[in-house]
Design an enzyme around this catalytic site. Structure first.
Site, short mmCIF file in Angstrom:
data_model
loop_
_atom_site.label_atom_id
_atom_site.label_comp_id
_atom_site.label_asym_id
_atom_site.label_seq_id
_atom_site.Cartn_x
_atom_site.Cartn_y
_atom_site.Cartn_z
CG HIS A 1 73.18 -0.65 62.50
ND1 HIS A 1 72.57 -1.83 62.14
CD2 HIS A 1 73.88 -0.25 61.39
CE1 HIS A 1 72.90 -2.15 60.89
NE2 HIS A 1 73.69 -1.20 60.42
CG ASP B 1 71.26 0.04 55.35
OD1 ASP B 1 71.67 1.21 55.25
OD2 ASP B 1 72.01 -0.93 55.63
CG HIS C 1 74.47 -3.36 56.88
ND1 HIS C 1 74.82 -2.22 56.20
CD2 HIS C 1 75.52 -4.21 56.79
CE1 HIS C 1 76.05 -2.37 55.70
NE2 HIS C 1 76.50 -3.56 56.04
CG ASP D 1 74.17 -0.03 52.94
OD1 ASP D 1 72.98 -0.24 52.67
OD2 ASP D 1 74.60 0.05 54.11
ZN LIG Z 1 73.88 -0.36 55.90
#
Ligand SMILES: [Zn+2]
Length: 314
Positions: free
Chosen positions: A132, A169, A171, A250
């Protein structure tokens, strides 16, 4: 170290990565690294790997992915005590800058070992995570974009011309996209859950980004279909000289951060697909680095399934 030991897959971590913490009950906690380490040890997988301490990434190495002002700002921002908050979910303690420098340094060492050292593959058990972190912004538990730092090192120090980045991931890796979009030397393939933080990735216009957003509760079959239909043709066409993985776990069904419903077998399966691509195009060279994954038991089991395939033990 004997020659044969030095050519084992690399396991790279550092105790400093456990000294960064963001308060009690924060999901991105130091125990993430210890449960992974314990599981790899218990499963006997570390017997087939060569362990290395992560070095500190230098300002110059970090500044290949970030602005120099941003790098120096982070390196000087750790508080003397307590916490320095950078976003609602992300803060620095006195050890954060050092941990972030080690996490990025792990990718520098992994790149040197795999590109120039004859090491077949590497897994970096590191935190803080990185995907991120944008060129000039810390967010989402991330400070330096570890994988982007490694990729730029491969391109600019080692002179590679085509590097692939895989991000599974749950996200979207907005930071990696921010740094690497429109870099023709890089092809990024990601799958993420639609509607989750950081609410990006669905409308990318960069020609080197192969993003697949999946709705919540898509499950294993939809994940595997997306990999087969979208990632694998893109990777075959690109013929990468090295593959990096932003390995977040995740999307596991036991992890409250997402709802894609994956299980350990999916992480083993996708790793097999990537190993096959790597074997065809780049002598099997893959560098994987930990991103998310917050349900500790599922995280440890998923990493073990991933690493077992990565090192050719499954
Ligand atoms: Zn994540």
């Amino acid at each position: 170290m004997t020659r044969s030991e030095s050519l084992l897959p690399a396991y790279i971590t550092h105790v400093d990565c456990m000294r960064h913490e963001m308060g009690a009950d924060h999901p991105e906690c130091p125990e993430r690294l210890s449960v992974i380490n314990d599981m790899l040890l218990t499963k006997g997988l570390l017997d087939f790997m060569s362990s290395h301490d992560a070095p500190l990434a230098t300002e110059l190495q970090l500044a290949r992915a970030h602005s120099l002002e941003y790098v120096q700002g982070i390196l000087n921002a750790s508080p003397e005590s307590g916490y320095h908050r950078v976003d609602p979910d992300t803060c620095m303690n006195p050890f954060t800058a050092n941990a972030a420098q080690r996490a990025a340094g792990a990718l520098i060492l992994a790149t040197d070992l795999v590109v120039a050292g004859g090491v077949p593959s590497a897994f970096c058990n590191i935190r803080p995570p990185g995907h991120h972190a944008e060129r000039s912004t810390s967010m989402g538990f991330c400070f330096f974009n570890n994988v982007a730092v490694g990729i730029r090192h491969a391109l600019e120090h080692h002179g590679l011309e085509r590097v692939a980045l895989i991000d599974f991931d749950v996200h979207h890796g907005n930071g990696s996209e921010d740094i690497l979009q429109n870099d023709p030397r890089v092809r990024m393939c990601s799958i993420f859950e639609i509607g989750l933080y950081p609410f990006s990735g669905e409308n990318s216009t960069a020609s080197n980004m192969f993003n697949v957003g999946l709705p919540a509760r898509s499950g294993s079959d939809a994940f595997r279909e997306a990999v087969s239909a979208r990632w694998l043709p893109a990777l075959e066409e690109f013929a990468p000289q090295l593959i990096y993985i932003s390995a977040g776990f995740d999307a596991h069904r036991e992890d409250d951060m997402g709802n894609l419903g994956l299980v350990e077998a999916d992480y083993a399966w996708v790793t097999h697909q990537l190993v096959n691509v790597a074997n065809r195009h780049c002598q099997g060279r893959i560098i994987s680095a930990l991103e998310g994954g917050y349900a500790l038991s599922a995280l440890a089991r998923s990493v073990a399934a991933h690493v077992k395939v990565l090192i050719g033990a499954d």
